[in-house]
Design a protein around this motif. Structure first.
Motif, short mmCIF file in Angstrom:
data_model
loop_
_atom_site.label_atom_id
_atom_site.label_comp_id
_atom_site.label_asym_id
_atom_site.label_seq_id
_atom_site.Cartn_x
_atom_site.Cartn_y
_atom_site.Cartn_z
N GLY A 25 0.82 -1.20 0.00
CA GLY A 25 0.00 0.00 0.00
C GLY A 25 0.85 1.25 0.00
N SER A 26 1.94 1.19 0.74
CA SER A 26 2.87 2.32 0.76
C SER A 26 3.51 2.48 -0.62
N ALA A 27 3.97 1.38 -1.17
CA ALA A 27 4.68 1.45 -2.45
C ALA A 27 3.75 1.86 -3.59
N VAL A 28 2.59 1.24 -3.66
CA VAL A 28 1.68 1.53 -4.77
C VAL A 28 0.90 2.80 -4.44
N GLY A 29 1.15 3.85 -5.21
CA GLY A 29 0.48 5.11 -4.90
C GLY A 29 0.39 6.00 -6.12
N LEU A 30 0.25 7.29 -5.85
CA LEU A 30 0.26 8.24 -6.96
C LEU A 30 1.51 8.02 -7.81
N GLY A 31 2.57 7.54 -7.15
CA GLY A 31 3.82 7.28 -7.86
C GLY A 31 3.63 6.30 -9.02
N ASN A 32 2.82 5.27 -8.82
CA ASN A 32 2.63 4.27 -9.88
C ASN A 32 1.71 4.76 -10.97
N ILE A 33 0.80 5.66 -10.64
CA ILE A 33 -0.22 6.03 -11.61
C ILE A 33 0.07 7.42 -12.18
N PHE A 108 3.37 17.77 -0.46
CA PHE A 108 2.88 17.95 -1.85
C PHE A 108 2.01 16.79 -2.30
N TYR A 109 2.30 15.61 -1.74
CA TYR A 109 1.51 14.43 -2.08
C TYR A 109 0.04 14.65 -1.69
N SER A 110 -0.15 15.32 -0.55
CA SER A 110 -1.52 15.55 -0.09
C SER A 110 -2.24 16.57 -0.96
N PHE A 230 13.10 4.62 -6.67
CA PHE A 230 13.15 4.88 -5.23
C PHE A 230 11.82 5.41 -4.71
N PHE A 231 11.24 6.33 -5.47
CA PHE A 231 9.98 6.91 -5.04
C PHE A 231 8.90 5.84 -4.97
N SER A 232 8.85 5.02 -6.01
CA SER A 232 7.80 4.03 -6.09
C SER A 232 7.92 2.96 -5.01
N LEU A 233 9.16 2.60 -4.65
CA LEU A 233 9.34 1.60 -3.59
C LEU A 233 9.32 2.24 -2.21
N SER A 234 9.04 3.52 -2.14
CA SER A 234 9.04 4.25 -0.86
C SER A 234 10.39 4.16 -0.15
N LEU A 235 11.47 4.15 -0.92
CA LEU A 235 12.79 3.96 -0.33
C LEU A 235 13.44 5.26 0.10
N GLY A 236 14.32 5.17 1.06
CA GLY A 236 15.27 6.26 1.31
C GLY A 236 14.91 7.23 2.41
N ILE A 237 13.64 7.27 2.83
CA ILE A 237 13.32 8.18 3.93
C ILE A 237 12.75 7.39 5.11
N SER A 238 13.17 6.14 5.19
CA SER A 238 12.88 5.32 6.37
C SER A 238 11.41 5.02 6.61
N SER A 324 -3.33 4.96 0.91
CA SER A 324 -2.52 3.97 1.62
C SER A 324 -1.05 4.38 1.63
N SER A 325 -0.62 5.15 0.63
CA SER A 325 0.77 5.64 0.66
C SER A 325 0.93 6.77 1.66
N ALA A 326 -0.08 7.63 1.71
CA ALA A 326 -0.01 8.75 2.64
C ALA A 326 0.06 8.26 4.09
N LEU A 327 -0.65 7.16 4.38
CA LEU A 327 -0.59 6.60 5.73
C LEU A 327 0.86 6.30 6.10
N SER A 328 1.60 5.71 5.15
CA SER A 328 2.97 5.31 5.48
C SER A 328 3.88 6.53 5.60
N MET A 329 3.58 7.58 4.87
CA MET A 329 4.42 8.77 4.97
C MET A 329 4.19 9.48 6.29
N LEU A 330 2.93 9.56 6.71
CA LEU A 330 2.66 10.23 7.98
C LEU A 330 3.24 9.42 9.13
N1 TRP Z 1 5.66 4.93 -3.01
C1 TRP Z 1 4.58 5.85 -2.98
C2 TRP Z 1 4.07 6.07 -4.40
O1 TRP Z 1 4.52 5.41 -5.29
C3 TRP Z 1 4.93 7.16 -2.34
C4 TRP Z 1 5.51 6.96 -1.00
C5 TRP Z 1 4.90 6.43 0.08
C6 TRP Z 1 6.79 7.25 -0.59
N2 TRP Z 1 5.76 6.39 1.14
C7 TRP Z 1 6.92 6.88 0.75
C8 TRP Z 1 7.83 7.75 -1.29
C9 TRP Z 1 8.10 7.02 1.41
C10 TRP Z 1 9.02 7.88 -0.62
C11 TRP Z 1 9.16 7.50 0.70
O2 TRP Z 1 3.21 6.88 -4.63
#
Ligand code: TRP
Length: 451
Positions: A25-33, A108-110, A230-238, A324-330
């Motif tokens: 849910g975190s990975a699949v988000g606005l990033g994928n679409i 910005f995602y919101s 990286f964005f799509s896998l939600s990587l790099g910001i823990s 579902s992605s926003a949940l993981s970011m918050l």
């Molecule tokens: N991966 C999400 C997307 O593809 C965005 C996202 C959710 C994200 N959590 C993240 C990106 C953490 C970077 C880090 O839309």
């Protein structure tokens, strides 16, 4: 157990499946679409897709495992995990960067999520079933440049996100994803099948699957593909680190990691199959950039048989994926304020949600009264934050996590924490995390800055 943990109820994923669905849910988000389709559109389609998949398999999935390993071993938030695993060092700054990065990205995602919610509402009431007077392009511009409307929808979206994050992992985030993810998958497949029946489908598929090899020498495509991976896998910001910290020790990482990475990629490809055939069969420019999903697609839906329903389904999909992605970011800053600084989960959620909304206000009016403001190059506020976080903060964060696992930890520690059993896989993974990933991230980032 640390002193801080005592007296705090232990919250964790009920099942490994729950964790996997939440991480997907975190990975699949606005990033994928939204992001995948316009970035692929701007960077040559199939060539981009190829490099993107390469980055996902060669670095994304190994780095995802590295991030999960740190979280599972650290058992705390972004900052607290590093403090526990590397006490007395500066490593916790990697976590601090994650907390700041998560806050910025969600701001910005919101905004884009608020737009999606607004579109969904107008599809539900039948408004956007036909082209509004002045067209979807003009409508989108009028709407995003107005002050209050977008802020209200963004606010509603953030309230919904805060509401679930307050409830915690098991009762909040896990449950929400248990419903959202299967629904998302079904909708996506239905839309893809429909899109394939359109007249220009083959042209759209050719764009997505027939590479233009000359693009392989364009460094910009590599940067875009890496940033997108990286964005799509939600990587790099823990964010993934934080999710993994709620795992039970018996729940193993490697297969789950591969599953999450593969599913995320499958979702991106299916989103491409939904979008590009439609784009080509209606003869619109694939390079229309960020508005692709908000202008191009609605005008296509308006002239398509049963387009109102398709549009409604599409925006349900977009909103759920964003949610579902926003949940993981918050959860990144909330976990930090809750677990390391000791605030209650409720106070932390409301505080972080409010700060993010406040920054989001600037981003939103960056399309209206602040539209003359540029930050990076000639990019507006939203594009600048997206560019800086996606192309620099995420890769830098992923690189630091790789260096932590590959160089701060001993080889034994790293391999033990990765939970990989197979010997050759252990060596390949360790080699990638220790040597290849840090170097590649650096080279791609430098080439694109000076290239
Ligand atoms: N991966 C999400 C997307 O593809 C965005 C996202 C959710 C994200 N959590 C993240 C990106 C953490 C970077 C880090 O839309």
């Amino acid at each position: 157990m640390d002193e801080l943990d005592q007296g705090m109820k232990k919250d964790e994923w009920k099942s490994r499946l729950g964790f996997m669905l939440a991480a997907m849910g975190s990975a699949v988000g606005l990033g994928n679409i939204w992001r995948f389709s316009y970035v692929a559109g701007e960077n040559g389609g199939a060539t981009f897709l190829l490099i993107y998949i390469f980055f996902i398999l060669a670095f994304g999935i190994p780095l995802l495992l590295a991030e999960f390993s740190v979280g599972k071993a650290g058992k705390k938030d972004a900052v607290g995990s590093f403090m526990r695993l590397a006490p007395g060092t500066k490593w916790h700054w990697t976590g601090v960067m994650g907390v700041i990065g998560g806050t910025l990205i969600l701001s910005f995602y919101s905004v884009v999520s608020g737009w999606s919610l607004y579109y969904l509402f107008h599809y539900l009431i039948g408004d956007f079933w036909t082209e509004p007077t002045g067209g979807f392009g003009q409508g989108f511009e009028d709407w995003t440049s107005s002050t209050w409307g977008p802020l209200i929808w963004q606010f509603l979206f953030m309230v919904a996100v805060v509401f679930v994050v307050i409830r915690g992992i098991k009762r909040g985030i896990e449950r929400a994803n248990l419903i959202a993810m299967p629904a998302l998958a079904i909708l996506m497949v239905v839309l893809a099948v429909y899109s394939l029946t359109l007249d220009g489908a083959s042209e759209g598929l050719a764009f997505l699957f027939t590479p233009d090899w000359s693009q392989l020498s364009n460094p910009q495509v590599y940067l875009a593909a890496m940033g997108q991976a990286f964005f799509s896998l939600s990587l790099g910001i823990s964010g993934m680190l934080t999710y993994a910290s709620y795992l039970k020790s018996k729940d193993r990482l490697p297969a789950a990691t591969v599953g999450i990475g593969v599913m995320d990629t499958v979702f991106a490809v299916i989103a491409g199959i939904v979008i590009f055939p439609a784009v080509f069969s209606f003869g619109v420019d694939v390079q229309s950039g960020p508005p692709l999903v908000f202008i191009t697609l609605p005008s296509i839906f308006a002239s398509m048989p049963a387009g109102g329903l398709v549009g409604t389904a599409f925006f349900v999909l977009l909103v759920m994926a964003a949610y579902s992605s926003a949940l993981s970011m918050l959860e990144i800053p909330v976990a930090f304020f809750h677990r390391t600084l000791g605030l209650s989960r409720k106070a932390a959620s409301i505080l972080c949600g409010s700060v993010i909304f406040a920054i989001g206000i600037t981003v939103s009016i960056g399309y209206g009264i602040l539209s003359h403001v540029t930050i990076v190059g000639n990019k507006g506020i939203l594009d600048s934050i997206d560019y800086v976080t996606g192309n620099f903060i995420l890769p830098l964060g992923a690189m630091l996590i790789a260096i932590f696992v590959g160089w701060y930890w001993t080889k034994d520690q790293a391999i033990k924490s990765s939970e990989i059993n197979n010997h050759s896989l252990q060596s390949i993974w360790y080699f990638i995390v220790r040597y290849i990933a840090p170097v590649v991230v650096l080279v791609v980032a430098i080439t694109s800055i000076f290239g």
